[in-house]
Design a protein around this motif. Sequence first.
Motif: not given
Length: 265
Positions: A118-136, A232-235
Motif C-alpha cells: 500500500s506504499f503508493e496509495s498510503s503516500s498519496g493521502e498526505g496524512t502520514l509522516t512516515e511510511l513502512a516498506a516492510g518486506s518489500g 516475506k522478510a521475517g523468515e
Amino acid sequence: AASVRVCIDVDSSFRPAESWLGDRVHIGARRSPIRDGRAAVALARQVAARPGFDLVGMMFYEGQIAGTADAGRTARQAIVRLMQRASIAELAERRAAVIAAVREVADLEFVNGGGTGSFESSSGEGTLTELAAGSGLFSPGLFDGYTHFRHRPAAYFVAPVVRRPGPGWVTVFKGGFIASGVPGPDRLPTIAWPPGLEYSGLEGPGEMQTPLTGPGTDSLRIGDLVWFRHAKAGELAEHFNDVQIVSQGRIRDAWTTYRGEGLVL
C-alpha cells in the motif's frame, strides 16, 4: 526521570457496511480496539493525564491492502481488487479524521502507516509522516502477486543438494522457511534457480529436508546449491544471524539480523 513514549495503534481494517453489520465482516488484521476518532481521543486523554507518559505518535497498518496479493484473472483476485479500492477510499477519510482529532489533544511527532503493498496509495493521502516498506525492501516472493509492485529481488537463501532419491528427484537440506499469515502456496519460498524445479505435492518444503522434482534436477549433483527467495522478510531474520552482502559477484560485507543482535524472543 524520562517519560514513557506512547504510540497509539489504530485499527485500519476494512468493515463493509459497518454501521449495519458492525465487526461481523472484518477484512484485515486485528491489532487494536481503537478504530475511530472518539476512541482515539479518549485514549489520548488518558495518556496525557497520566504523569510520566507522553503520547508522541500513531500508527496504522492496512494489511488488507499492504499484505494481500491482487494479481491474476480469477474471480477471487477481481474481488480482492474491488475490496482494496473500497478500503483505500474508506481508510483515507477515516484516518484523516482520527489524526486530526488526536492532534487536538497531543502534539504528535510522527504518524506511521502503509506497508509494502500500500506504499503508493498510503503516500498519496498526505496524512502520514512516515511510511513502512516492510518486506518489500527485499522484494520477496509474496510480492510477485501484486499488480502495482515490481522491484528487483534482493535477498536469497541457498540449500545444498544432499540426496538423489530417484530419477527426476533431488533432496536439499532444510528449506522450510514458511512465512506468517494464512497458510497457502504464497507463503512458501519461491524456487529461484536453477529453473525447472518444483516442490513435491505430498511433502513441500520441510524443516529438515525439501524434495524437488522436475527437469531442473537432471543437472544437479550432491553438493550443488539451489537458490530460493523467501516469501516475506521475517523468515531470514528469524533463522539466520547475518546476511552476506554481494555486489558484482563478490561478498562485500555481512549485515547482522535482529536474531544476530540477540533480539529474538
